[in-house]
Design an enzyme around this catalytic site. Structure first.
Site, PDB file in Angstrom:
ATOM      1  N   LYS A 177     -60.205  23.690 -99.517  1.00 56.37           N
ATOM      2  CA  LYS A 177     -61.563  23.270 -97.998  1.00 56.37           C
ATOM      3  C   LYS A 177     -62.528  22.085 -98.197  1.00 56.37           C
ATOM      4  O   LYS A 177     -63.198  21.064 -97.049  1.00 56.37           O
ATOM      5  CB  LYS A 177     -63.059  24.645 -97.377  1.00 56.37           C
ATOM      6  N   GLU A 265     -60.761  32.038 -91.457  1.00 57.03           N
ATOM      7  CA  GLU A 265     -59.834  32.634 -92.573  1.00 57.03           C
ATOM      8  C   GLU A 265     -59.721  34.380 -92.546  1.00 57.03           C
ATOM      9  O   GLU A 265     -60.717  34.434 -94.057  1.00 57.03           O
ATOM     10  CB  GLU A 265     -59.356  32.222 -93.595  1.00 57.03           C
ATOM     11  N   CYS A 299     -55.758  38.249 -99.202  1.00 56.50           N
ATOM     12  CA  CYS A 299     -55.217  38.787 -98.172  1.00 56.50           C
ATOM     13  C   CYS A 299     -54.282  38.724 -97.237  1.00 56.50           C
ATOM     14  O   CYS A 299     -53.801  39.767 -96.040  1.00 56.50           O
ATOM     15  CB  CYS A 299     -56.045  37.844 -96.883  1.00 56.50           C
ATOM     16  N   GLU A 473     -54.798  26.851 -90.787  1.00 56.94           N
ATOM     17  CA  GLU A 473     -54.490  25.421 -92.272  1.00 56.94           C
ATOM     18  C   GLU A 473     -53.251  25.120 -92.527  1.00 56.94           C
ATOM     19  O   GLU A 473     -52.474  25.767 -92.578  1.00 56.94           O
ATOM     20  CB  GLU A 473     -55.191  26.952 -92.957  1.00 56.94           C
TER      21      GLU A 473
HETATM   22  P1  NDP Z   1     -66.964  38.522 -97.715  1.00 58.30           P
HETATM   23  O1  NDP Z   1     -67.132  38.506 -95.963  1.00 58.30           O
HETATM   24  O2  NDP Z   1     -67.301  39.186 -98.324  1.00 58.30           O
HETATM   25  O3  NDP Z   1     -67.526  36.781 -98.086  1.00 58.30           O
HETATM   26  C1  NDP Z   1     -66.651  35.708 -97.639  1.00 58.30           C
HETATM   27  C2  NDP Z   1     -68.137  34.535 -97.785  1.00 58.30           C
HETATM   28  O4  NDP Z   1     -68.270  34.506 -97.096  1.00 58.30           O
HETATM   29  C3  NDP Z   1     -68.606  35.078 -99.503  1.00 58.30           C
HETATM   30  O5  NDP Z   1     -68.767  33.485 -99.861  1.00 58.30           O
HETATM   31  C4  NDP Z   1     -70.231  35.316 -98.397  1.00 58.30           C
HETATM   32  O6  NDP Z   1     -71.055  35.952 -98.941  1.00 58.30           O
HETATM   33  C5  NDP Z   1     -70.061  34.723 -97.718  1.00 58.30           C
HETATM   34  N1  NDP Z   1     -70.547  35.771 -96.789  1.00 58.30           N
HETATM   35  C6  NDP Z   1     -69.885  37.017 -95.970  1.00 58.30           C
HETATM   36  N2  NDP Z   1     -71.088  37.963 -95.067  1.00 58.30           N
HETATM   37  C7  NDP Z   1     -71.396  36.799 -94.804  1.00 58.30           C
HETATM   38  C8  NDP Z   1     -72.164  36.380 -93.792  1.00 58.30           C
HETATM   39  N3  NDP Z   1     -72.630  37.327 -92.912  1.00 58.30           N
HETATM   40  N4  NDP Z   1     -73.164  35.478 -93.595  1.00 58.30           N
HETATM   41  C9  NDP Z   1     -72.392  33.977 -93.993  1.00 58.30           C
HETATM   42  N5  NDP Z   1     -71.812  34.168 -95.193  1.00 58.30           N
HETATM   43  C10 NDP Z   1     -71.295  35.398 -95.348  1.00 58.30           C
HETATM   44  O7  NDP Z   1     -65.163  38.079 -98.213  1.00 58.30           O
HETATM   45  P2  NDP Z   1     -65.041  38.568 -99.442  1.00 58.30           P
HETATM   46  O8  NDP Z   1     -65.577  37.945-100.474  1.00 58.30           O
HETATM   47  O9  NDP Z   1     -65.458  40.311 -99.943  1.00 58.30           O
HETATM   48  O10 NDP Z   1     -63.231  38.274 -99.913  1.00 58.30           O
HETATM   49  C11 NDP Z   1     -62.338  39.332 -99.301  1.00 58.30           C
HETATM   50  C12 NDP Z   1     -61.626  39.393 -97.779  1.00 58.30           C
HETATM   51  O11 NDP Z   1     -61.415  37.955 -97.597  1.00 58.30           O
HETATM   52  C13 NDP Z   1     -60.717  39.943 -96.997  1.00 58.30           C
HETATM   53  O12 NDP Z   1     -61.587  40.190 -96.157  1.00 58.30           O
HETATM   54  C14 NDP Z   1     -59.799  39.308 -96.781  1.00 58.30           C
HETATM   55  O13 NDP Z   1     -58.584  39.657 -96.740  1.00 58.30           O
HETATM   56  C15 NDP Z   1     -60.735  37.764 -96.770  1.00 58.30           C
HETATM   57  N6  NDP Z   1     -59.587  36.835 -97.150  1.00 58.30           N
HETATM   58  C16 NDP Z   1     -58.540  36.657 -95.769  1.00 58.30           C
HETATM   59  C17 NDP Z   1     -58.413  35.815 -97.023  1.00 58.30           C
HETATM   60  C18 NDP Z   1     -57.154  34.244 -95.183  1.00 58.30           C
HETATM   61  O14 NDP Z   1     -56.603  33.352 -95.853  1.00 58.30           O
HETATM   62  N7  NDP Z   1     -57.276  35.134 -94.423  1.00 58.30           N
HETATM   63  C19 NDP Z   1     -57.952  34.320 -97.654  1.00 58.30           C
HETATM   64  C20 NDP Z   1     -58.854  35.001 -98.828  1.00 58.30           C
HETATM   65  C21 NDP Z   1     -59.986  36.459 -98.204  1.00 58.30           C
HETATM   66  P3  NDP Z   1     -71.115  36.340-100.593  1.00 58.30           P
HETATM   67  O15 NDP Z   1     -70.383  37.688-100.699  1.00 58.30           O
HETATM   68  O16 NDP Z   1     -71.950  35.695-101.789  1.00 58.30           O
HETATM   69  O17 NDP Z   1     -72.336  37.364-100.272  1.00 58.30           O
END
Ligand code: NDP
Length: 498
Positions: A177, A265, A299, A473
């Site tokens: 990113k 993503e 993912c 991406e």
């Molecule tokens: P989350 O959605 O919980 O968090 C991802 C990021 O977003 C973190 O930095 C988190 O902050 C932030 N975040 C979460 N909710 C919000 C919100 N409401 N507003 C603003 N920021 C927010 O995911 P995880 O970290 O638990 O990762 C797992 C998920 O990611 C799975 O569903 C996985 O499939 C997906 N994923 C998808 C990929 C793809 O390329 N498609 C690659 C890797 C993962 P914080 O956690 O610090 O509070």
């Protein structure tokens, strides 16, 4: 349940550097120390409190990014100079001690084994080099034939970009990113997961040393509340988000009035289809990989095995054998092949899914030996015998359901039977038939007769369908996401003739 911590099980002494934010060109401590504690997922020993930037730090970051956009100094830096600066960042990230620091902190904070985080650390400099190469090829500035000479077609950054990354691949996802936004000429603010900020700090140090113009790159630390303070701000002009469905919804909701470009993503529930003529050893190896690589916290990990009824029993026996051969251990152990889940919430969430499917009549298949450590270890698990309606959600962890089919049409309906569309895997002895089947899968990518982390082609997009996301991406795709097109040319030559 994790076993209680005993002194003799703590085999590795582990420490983490203090996480520092980079705001308005200064490294600074996040102002808030939160109540939650980051624990070593192998041993449960406390490592560090979680940290978060406060409102004033978030505002400083926004103001600095907006100033950088107004002065347009980075946007107007010639692409060859931008490329050279990105290459300087790549050189800094290539240094062996930097690579090892990234690998160690990612292994310790995520639970992914160090042999894998060492490989993923290599993606950090590669992301910056690929972005630089894209600029050097002149892809953002083209000249097209027009009726009255050449037409200029060029791309300019939308403005300050917000980059939100998850914990499961902090370096690879974060660097992709950052490198893409910077290559586009966009000032950007990165917000890694609060569970895994440390490798981002190393990357921020490398960027700071390269000497980009003021306010061009900032690292904001904290959780979703910290990110939420920026999401609704009109100074943010584009958002690239990787994470779960709920986070994706929050990002979309915050952008509803501004029509801001979004790259989402999100999660997956990825099917692996095994036809009767498949090489069952190859398929079993793929299933074991999909249930163990990155601790199945990614993912594109395995969600559902869809196997021809005739070969199901033989396949499951081979899978049991393959899973028994996986060496589970401490994530800093160089010989370990699979480590623990990242934290208590993730551990509990995966266990809840396993218990839910068991209660729905599923039979558990587990044969990997757990290490003698008290951490968040869950063995790779297949659950056989549940109704497909019970396995439509993303479980995100080392657990997958098994379903069987008699006809190719049934296999297709099962494979397409979720709202997600990220990745799929097809095993067949007939390559042409596998291609014909794979083209009908509603998913961003299908790998035939193999399962790995790498893209099928370096220039192909990593795409998502349905609830798995929005946008594509890839080196060029992601750089272009942060830009808008402008087309300038002559309609007539000279003064109009009357
Ligand atoms: P989350 O959605 O919980 O968090 C991802 C990021 O977003 C973190 O930095 C988190 O902050 C932030 N975040 C979460 N909710 C919000 C919100 N409401 N507003 C603003 N920021 C927010 O995911 P995880 O970290 O638990 O990762 C797992 C998920 O990611 C799975 O569903 C996985 O499939 C997906 N994923 C998808 C990929 C793809 O390329 N498609 C690659 C890797 C993962 P914080 O956690 O610090 O509070």
């Amino acid at each position: 349940m994790p076993k209680p911590l005993t002194e003799n099980t703590a085999v590795h002494k582990s420490t983490l550097p203090e996480p520092l934010a980079y705001i308005d060109d200064r490294a600074s401590r996040p102002a808030q120390v939160r109540k939650q504690t980051l624990r070593n997922p192998n041993t449960l020993e406390p490592l560090q409190p979680l940290h978060a930037c406060d409102d004033a730090q978030a505002e400083s970051a926004l103001a600095a990014a907006a100033r950088a956009h107004e002065t347009a100094v980075w946007e107007n830096t010639p692409t060859s100079e931008r490329a050279a600066l990105l290459e300087a960042v790549a050189d800094a990230l290539d240094a062996p001690e930097v690579q090892e620091t990234i690998a160690e902190v990612d292994a310790l904070t995520t639970g992914a084994v160090i042999s894998l985080t060492r490989n993923m650390a290599r993606l950090a400099p590669l992301s910056f080099r690929a972005a630089a190469q894209y600029l050097r090829e002149g892809n953002l500035e083209q000249r097209l034939p027009g009726r009255h000479g050449e037409v200029e077609y060029f791309r300019r950054p939308w403005g300050p970009a917000m980059l939100i990354s998850p914990w499961n691949g902090p370096t690879a996802i974060g660097c992709h990113k950052i490198a893409s936004a910077l290559a586009a000429g966009a000032p950007c603010i990165a917000k890694p997961s609060e569970w895994t900020p440390h490798s981002s700090v190393v990357v921020a140090e490398a960027i700071a040393r390269a000497g980009l113009p003021p306010g061009t790159f900032q690292l904001l630390l904290g959780n979703r509340e910290t990110a939420g303070k920026l999401l609704g701000d009109p100074r943010i002009k584009a958002i690239s988000f990787t994470g779960g469905t709920e986070g994706g919804r929050a990002v979309s909701a915050a952008s509803v009035n501004s029509f801001r470009p979004l790259q989402l993503e999100l999660g997956g529930n990825n099917p692996l289809v095994v036809f009767a003529d498949a090489d069952l050893d190859q398929a079993a190896a793929g299933i074991a990989f999909g249930l163990s690589n990155l601790n199945a916290q990614w993912c594109r990990a395995l969600g559902r095995v869809i196997v021809h009824r005739e070969v199901k029993q033989a396949l499951l026996e081979k899978v049991q054998h393959a899973l028994a051969g996986i060496r589970m251990g401490h994530s800093l152990d160089p010989d370990a092949e699979m480590g623990p889940q990242i934290h208590r919430q993730q551990f509990d969430s995966v266990q809840r899914h396993i218990q839910r499917l068991r209660a729905a009549g599923g039979e558990l298949l587990q044969s990997t030996t757990l290490p003698d450590l008290p951490g968040y270890f869950i063995p790779p698990t297949l659950v056989d015998g549940c109704d497909p309606g019970q396995t439509r959600v993303e479980m995100f962890g080392p657990v997958a359901a098994v379903h069987s089919f008699d006809t190719s049409a049934e296999a297709l309906a099962l494979a397409n039977g979720t709202d997600y569309g990220l990745a799929a895997y097809v095993y067949s002895g007939d390559e042409q038939a596998a291609f014909d089947f794979s083209r009908k899968l509603r998913t961003g990518g299908v790998k035939i007769n193999g399962y790995d982390l790498l893209s099928l082609s370096p220039t192909a997009p990593r795409a998502a369908w349905g609830m798995s996301g929005l946008g594509e991406e890839g080196t060029g795709h992601s750089i272009e996401f942060f830009t808008g097109a402008r087309v300038v040319g002559l309609v007539a030559r000279g003064p109009a003739q009357n």
